[in-house]
Design a protein around this motif. Structure first.
Motif, mmCIF file in Angstrom:
data_model
loop_
_atom_site.group_PDB
_atom_site.id
_atom_site.type_symbol
_atom_site.label_atom_id
_atom_site.label_comp_id
_atom_site.label_asym_id
_atom_site.label_seq_id
_atom_site.Cartn_x
_atom_site.Cartn_y
_atom_site.Cartn_z
ATOM 1 N N THR A 8 -7.718 21.475 -40.392
ATOM 2 C CA THR A 8 -8.409 20.767 -41.449
ATOM 3 C C THR A 8 -9.359 19.774 -40.809
ATOM 4 N N THR A 9 -10.617 19.839 -41.143
ATOM 5 C CA THR A 9 -11.602 18.916 -40.606
ATOM 6 C C THR A 9 -12.708 18.736 -41.619
ATOM 7 N N VAL A 10 -13.420 17.651 -41.516
ATOM 8 C CA VAL A 10 -14.441 17.348 -42.507
ATOM 9 C C VAL A 10 -15.756 17.986 -42.105
ATOM 10 N N LEU A 11 -16.338 18.720 -43.020
ATOM 11 C CA LEU A 11 -17.634 19.341 -42.789
ATOM 12 C C LEU A 11 -18.702 18.591 -43.556
ATOM 13 N N ILE A 12 -19.935 18.782 -43.170
ATOM 14 C CA ILE A 12 -21.051 18.227 -43.923
ATOM 15 C C ILE A 12 -21.536 19.307 -44.877
ATOM 16 N N SER A 215 -1.222 16.508 -38.724
ATOM 17 C CA SER A 215 -1.396 15.918 -37.406
ATOM 18 C C SER A 215 -2.111 14.575 -37.477
ATOM 19 N N VAL A 216 -2.007 13.811 -36.402
ATOM 20 C CA VAL A 216 -2.674 12.511 -36.326
ATOM 21 C C VAL A 216 -4.198 12.640 -36.410
ATOM 22 N N PRO A 217 -4.834 13.567 -35.657
ATOM 23 C CA PRO A 217 -6.302 13.675 -35.752
ATOM 24 C C PRO A 217 -6.784 13.983 -37.161
ATOM 25 N N VAL A 218 -6.090 14.888 -37.848
ATOM 26 C CA VAL A 218 -6.502 15.210 -39.220
ATOM 27 C C VAL A 218 -6.169 14.069 -40.162
ATOM 28 N N GLY A 219 -5.060 13.371 -39.900
ATOM 29 C CA GLY A 219 -4.712 12.204 -40.709
ATOM 30 C C GLY A 219 -5.809 11.163 -40.697
ATOM 31 N N LYS A 220 -6.445 10.977 -39.547
ATOM 32 C CA LYS A 220 -7.561 10.027 -39.452
ATOM 33 C C LYS A 220 -8.721 10.461 -40.339
ATOM 34 N N ILE A 221 -8.982 11.760 -40.376
ATOM 35 C CA ILE A 221 -10.058 12.286 -41.217
ATOM 36 C C ILE A 221 -9.742 12.057 -42.695
ATOM 37 N N ILE A 222 -8.497 12.323 -43.069
ATOM 38 C CA ILE A 222 -8.077 12.106 -44.459
ATOM 39 C C ILE A 222 -8.251 10.636 -44.833
ATOM 40 N N TYR A 223 -7.833 9.764 -43.938
ATOM 41 C CA TYR A 223 -7.899 8.316 -44.181
ATOM 42 C C TYR A 223 -9.349 7.860 -44.371
ATOM 43 N N GLN A 224 -10.236 8.375 -43.524
ATOM 44 C CA GLN A 224 -11.657 8.016 -43.632
ATOM 45 C C GLN A 224 -12.251 8.496 -44.943
ATOM 46 N N ALA A 225 -11.907 9.719 -45.339
ATOM 47 C CA ALA A 225 -12.431 10.258 -46.596
ATOM 48 C C ALA A 225 -11.900 9.472 -47.784
ATOM 49 N N ASN A 229 -13.508 6.119 -51.473
ATOM 50 C CA ASN A 229 -13.184 5.893 -52.886
ATOM 51 C C ASN A 229 -12.069 4.874 -53.072
ATOM 52 N N LEU A 230 -11.725 4.160 -51.987
ATOM 53 C CA LEU A 230 -10.599 3.211 -52.011
ATOM 54 C C LEU A 230 -9.339 3.873 -52.555
ATOM 55 N N THR A 231 -9.133 5.128 -52.157
ATOM 56 C CA THR A 231 -7.970 5.877 -52.607
ATOM 57 C C THR A 231 -6.774 5.580 -51.700
ATOM 58 N N PRO A 232 -5.647 5.169 -52.264
ATOM 59 C CA PRO A 232 -4.459 4.946 -51.429
ATOM 60 C C PRO A 232 -3.948 6.263 -50.857
ATOM 61 N N VAL A 233 -3.377 6.211 -49.672
ATOM 62 C CA VAL A 233 -2.894 7.422 -49.015
ATOM 63 C C VAL A 233 -1.473 7.224 -48.503
ATOM 64 N N THR A 234 -0.749 8.320 -48.462
ATOM 65 C CA THR A 234 0.486 8.402 -47.687
ATOM 66 C C THR A 234 0.244 9.466 -46.633
ATOM 67 N N LEU A 235 0.427 9.103 -45.373
ATOM 68 C CA LEU A 235 0.203 10.026 -44.262
ATOM 69 C C LEU A 235 1.521 10.257 -43.542
ATOM 70 N N GLU A 236 1.997 11.493 -43.557
ATOM 71 C CA GLU A 236 3.201 11.871 -42.820
ATOM 72 C C GLU A 236 2.733 12.629 -41.584
ATOM 73 N N LEU A 237 2.766 11.973 -40.439
ATOM 74 C CA LEU A 237 2.144 12.514 -39.237
ATOM 75 C C LEU A 237 3.220 12.917 -38.217
ATOM 76 N N GLY A 238 3.131 12.457 -36.983
ATOM 77 C CA GLY A 238 4.094 12.918 -35.990
ATOM 78 C C GLY A 238 4.118 12.016 -34.783
#
Length: 483
Positions: A8-12, A215-225, A229-238
């Motif tokens: 999972t990664t962010v595309l333009i 994963s942690v790298p994808v978690g960072k992408i989710i967090y940035q996205a 929108n100031l959307t709260p997140v729960t990240l279950e990483l490793g």
């Protein structure tokens, strides 16, 4: 919670040109679903407790009626047996559904709290309320359990859910999508399949909460996205979860529990012991016990495969195979790329500086490092990001408490590994790089709820203490009442 290959990664998004040479942006394919979920939530239908219980019972019934399809799908994706699929995927999910059905009403009740003299004769209470439309992004390693568990908690809390399954276990993803999309309205609960493109499109939209396991790298992408929108997140990483083996432990029991926890699901478990720190005085005895236990339950033969999983795909297989230093192999190390098979592998004489100690392994490879001083071992653990789990095997209470007090980690166990996840009274989640937030049991209900604080006062009494004119007497009274 999974390795770095969640894909999972962010595309333009591509920019298109229309006939009049005006720049246009493609319409997001999920805008309508998200909009309808928001509209449905605003009807207040999901806030009814009876309605929520009905949806959870429907999920439970669908799972039970289609267990054979799920067993077949998991086997086709992982070569995972029915026994292990039930034990690690369905049993815990059934338990969570039953727990929520039993407790939704109690968890949703208003909770009275003290008000204090400053607001006498008022009363205060907290109302748990659903957050709104939820995006759940599931992982590939336990594609039923870890995908549906947060969705169950979100529905129990009264939220519509859009569920994105991982594309890697394609057969399991297809069955989950069919079961949900054929039996629930999209306004309440729907599944989106696909990969990077679909995930990227979803992350462009506004949700009231995003729950991600990966994963942690994808978690960072989710967090940035989500931040846009100031959307709260729960990240279950490793992370690299250590197991510390002290000389005073019961070696046979410790090894039995450790081997099960490490190699279940082919080592593809977020809270599996990632490496072992063993006290030097028992290192050889510990390694021999490891060998006996592994050869007993995971003999390196084709006949053992029903108790041992494949690696999810060749990309992960190749990554894991490169981590095996042949000069360090104490046991195992046999690989078969065509069958995506890596035998349970133990590495000896490993140091913290080696490549295998630089990332979460997420596979059936167990590095063993020795230590002579516990303080030194703890300092080494602290050089790594805070892990999702930590395990200490010892009979000494002082030693156990030292590890529990000095090492920061998401959760763990004393004289066991992984099994803390089976207790729904223990919130499950990480800290630092291993995650944000927690769930399981009531913690899951709370994760998808807002705690609305209310103070209520009658009209009949209103002292003049807080109103002008101010005086020294009033200030002293306020100090007495509030402090």
């Amino acid at each position: 919670m999974t390795d770095g290959n969640n894909n999972t990664t962010v595309l333009i998004q591509p920019v298109l040109q229309d006939d009049k040479n005006k720049t246009t942006t493609p319409t997001n394919p999920f805008s309508e679903i998200v909009s309808k979920q928001k509209e449905y939530f605003n009807t207040n239908a999901t806030k009814d407790i009876g309605f929520r219980i009905e949806q959870l019972k429907k999920i439970r019934a669908l799972l039970r009626a289609n267990e054979s399809k799920l067993y077949e799908a998991i086997y086709n994706d992982f070569s995972k047996s029915e026994f292990e699929t039930y034990a690690t995927e369905l049993a815990v999910l059934y338990h969570e559904i039953n727990l929520n059905i039993k407790n939704i009403k109690k968890w949703s009740n208003r909770k009275r709290v003290t008000t204090g003299l400053a607001n006498f004769p008022g009363k205060s209470f907290i109302i748990p309320e659903p957050l709104g439309n939820i995006l759940v992004i599931g992982p590939w390693n336990y594609p039923i359990h870890l995908t549906l568990m947060p969705a169950v908690a979100a529905l129990a809390a009264g939220n519509p859910v859009l569920l994105k399954t991982s594309e890697l276990p394609a057969n399991t993803s297809a069955v989950i999508a069919q079961l949900i999309n054929d039996n629930f309205s999209k306004e309440l609960f729907c599944v989106v399949e696909g990969g990077v493109q679909e995930t990227t499109a979803l992350l462009e939209l506004h949700f009231d909460k995003i729950f991600f396991t990966g994963s942690v790298p994808v978690g960072k992408i989710i967090y940035q996205a989500a931040a846009k929108n100031l959307t709260p997140v729960t990240l279950e990483l490793g992370g690299k979860s250590p197991a510390i083996i002290m000389a005073d432990c019961n070696i046979n029991i410790s090894v039995k529990r450790l081997v099960w926890a490490k190699f279940i699901n082919g080592g593809q478990t977020c809270v599996a012991p990632d490496y072992v720190l063993v006290e030097k005085t028992i290192e050889e005895k510990f390694l021999l016990a490891l060998q006996i236990e592994i050869e007993k339950y995971h003999p390196d033969t084709d006949e053992s495969r029903e108790n041992y999983l494949q690696i999810i795909n060749t990309k992960n297989f190749d990554r894991l195979e490169k981590l095996i230093d042949r000069d360090r192999v104490y046991l195992g190390g046999r690989t078969n790329r065509e069958k995506r098979y890596i035998s349970p592998t133990v590495l000896k004489d490993v140091s913290f500086e080696e490549e295998i100690m630089q990332e979460e392994i997420f596979g059936p490879i167990l590095p063993v490092l020795s230590f002579t001083n516990l303080d030194t071992a703890i300092r080494k653990i602290k050089t790594k990001p805070k892990p999702l789990a930590c395990y200490i095997y010892s009979k000494n209470k002082r030693t156990v408490n030292k590890v529990l007090n000095e090492v920061s980690f998401g959760g763990g166990a004393v004289n066991d590994s992984v099994m803390h996840l089976s207790n729904s009274n223990l919130p499950f989640g990480g800290v630092g790089f291993s995650g944000i937030g927690s769930y399981h049991g009531k913690a899951g209900f709370d994760t998808f709820s807002h705690q609305k604080s209310i103070m209520q006062k009658p009209f009949g009494f209103e002292p003049n203490l807080k109103y002008p004119p101010y005086s020294k007497l009033k200030m002293n009274l306020i100090k007495w009442l509030i402090e």
